[in-house]
Write a protein that holds these residues in place. Structure first.
Motif, short mmCIF file in Angstrom:
data_model
loop_
_atom_site.label_atom_id
_atom_site.label_comp_id
_atom_site.label_asym_id
_atom_site.label_seq_id
_atom_site.Cartn_x
_atom_site.Cartn_y
_atom_site.Cartn_z
N THR A 122 0.85 -1.19 0.00
CA THR A 122 0.00 0.00 0.00
C THR A 122 0.88 1.24 0.00
N LEU A 123 0.56 2.20 -0.86
CA LEU A 123 1.24 3.49 -0.87
C LEU A 123 0.20 4.57 -1.14
N ASN A 124 -0.09 5.39 -0.11
CA ASN A 124 -1.08 6.46 -0.22
C ASN A 124 -0.42 7.80 0.08
N ILE A 125 -0.66 8.78 -0.77
CA ILE A 125 -0.13 10.12 -0.58
C ILE A 125 -1.25 11.12 -0.82
N ASP A 126 -1.52 11.98 0.18
CA ASP A 126 -2.45 13.09 0.03
C ASP A 126 -1.67 14.38 0.27
N ILE A 127 -1.92 15.39 -0.57
CA ILE A 127 -1.23 16.67 -0.45
C ILE A 127 -2.27 17.79 -0.46
N ALA A 128 -2.25 18.62 0.59
CA ALA A 128 -3.12 19.79 0.66
C ALA A 128 -2.24 21.04 0.71
N ARG A 129 -2.73 22.11 0.09
CA ARG A 129 -1.99 23.37 0.09
C ARG A 129 -2.93 24.48 0.52
N ILE A 130 -2.49 25.33 1.45
CA ILE A 130 -3.26 26.48 1.89
C ILE A 130 -2.34 27.68 1.93
N GLY A 131 -2.85 28.84 1.52
CA GLY A 131 -1.95 29.99 1.49
C GLY A 131 -2.64 31.30 1.18
N TYR A 132 -1.82 32.32 1.02
CA TYR A 132 -2.25 33.70 0.80
C TYR A 132 -1.50 34.26 -0.40
N GLY A 133 -2.21 35.00 -1.25
CA GLY A 133 -1.59 35.63 -2.40
C GLY A 133 -1.79 37.13 -2.40
N TYR A 134 -0.73 37.88 -2.74
CA TYR A 134 -0.79 39.33 -2.83
C TYR A 134 -0.37 39.77 -4.23
N THR A 135 -1.26 40.41 -4.95
CA THR A 135 -0.97 40.89 -6.30
C THR A 135 -0.25 42.24 -6.20
N PHE A 136 1.04 42.22 -6.50
CA PHE A 136 1.85 43.42 -6.32
C PHE A 136 2.08 44.20 -7.62
N TYR A 137 1.70 43.60 -8.77
CA TYR A 137 1.85 44.32 -10.03
C TYR A 137 0.78 43.85 -11.01
N GLU A 138 0.14 44.82 -11.69
CA GLU A 138 -0.82 44.48 -12.73
C GLU A 138 -0.94 45.64 -13.71
N ASP A 139 -1.08 45.30 -15.00
CA ASP A 139 -1.36 46.28 -16.04
C ASP A 139 -2.30 45.63 -17.03
N ASN A 140 -2.35 46.14 -18.25
CA ASN A 140 -3.30 45.61 -19.23
C ASN A 140 -3.02 44.17 -19.61
#
Length: 280
Positions: A122-140
């Motif tokens: 048996t080989l079981n792998i579960d991966i969860a990701r939690i986080g925060y994102g900050y948009t520091f640059y945007e244009d057209n």
């Protein structure tokens, strides 16, 4: 003990989506994985370390269609939180083992699997990701977002069947084989990550997307590193519905030094993935 897990899979951790204030986004998808998994064990013939291949030696399936889920919430144009999850679960039966091996996977007891034994793996792998994102640059055309979060991995490895327990961890003498012996190891490894998400708008419908994340951590009994990056394209059907196709690479190396046994895990996913995303 070292587990090396190589997956040919699409492991897109969906880029933090750009959304207006108060928007929820849900993404679902799947990736078709091709796997190669090895673990360091000891040869009873030479008493030296050897690699046990889960697919070739134990007949775990190489290809699986795996699920993916992502949920994110944008507080405004700059700030987003996100959560995603993926899972790989495999079981197999080897009627006659051709490569005998010894392992202390079960803790303070060492076990031996002899040639010709019938073994369930048996080989079981579960991966969860939690986080925060900050948009520091945007244009057209460009949106650039910095991310900070954590990957949490749940790992389960087990063998059952015709396995012998070595006397006082000494496998050089006679080993009595029991027909229904089980050995099992599980571990939970949190890995913080930092990263960068990029999106380039080609026109109203098409965008190029990509992200990269990396971290190394050593705290108490756990140390590990994480590499996660991808690149692909996104198509906007309307204001609420999009589809993405990406090629990704994901690698984790985790060392857990326990009181009874050690666990070293290294695995990677790489390949294509398709996701559908809905915003509300």
């Amino acid at each position: 003990m070292k587990l090396h897990h190589t997956l040919l899979a699409s492991a897109l951790f969906v880029a933090v989506p750009q959304a207006s204030a108060g928007d929820w986004q849900v993404s679902v998808g799947g990736f078709y994985s091709t796997s190669n998994t090895t673990m360091d064990v000891t040869s009873p013939l030479t008493d030296k370390s050897i690699e046990l291949d889960f697919e070739r030696d134990l007949e775990l399936s190489e290809r699986e269609l795996l699920p993916y889920l992502n949920l994110s919430y944008a507080f405004n144009d700059k700030h987003t939180v996100y959560f995603d999850w993926k899972s790989l679960r495999r079981n197999a039966t080897k009627e006659k083992v051709t490569k005998p091996f010894e392992t202390d996977l079960g803790g303070d007891q060492k076990y031996q699997v002899q040639a010709g034994a019938k073994i369930n793996s048996t080989l079981n792998i579960d991966i969860a990701r939690i986080g925060y994102g900050y948009t520091f640059y945007e244009d057209n055309n460009w949106d650039l977002t910095a991310t900070l979060g954590a990957h949490v991995m749940w790992l389960e490895i087990g063998f059952s069947g015709e396995i012998g327990a070595c006397v006082d961890n000494n496998c050089s003498g006679p080993v009595t084989v029991a027909p229904n012996t089980s050995i099992y190891k599980d571990a939970t490894a949190p890995l913080p990550d930092i990263g960068l998400v990029a999106e380039y708008k080609i026109n109203e419908q098409w965008s190029l997307i990509g992200h990269g994340q990396y971290f190394y951590l050593k705290v108490d009994e756990i140390s590990g590193s994480l590499i996660d990056f991808n690149g692909g394209a996104k198509y906007q059907f309307n204001d609420n519905f999009t589809a993405s196709l990406s090629y990704s690479y994901y690698e984790v190396d985790v060392d857990v030094d326990g009181k009874l046994s050690d666990l070293n895990v290294n695995f990677n996913f790489h390949g294509p993935m398709f996701t559908l995303q809905y915003e509300f």
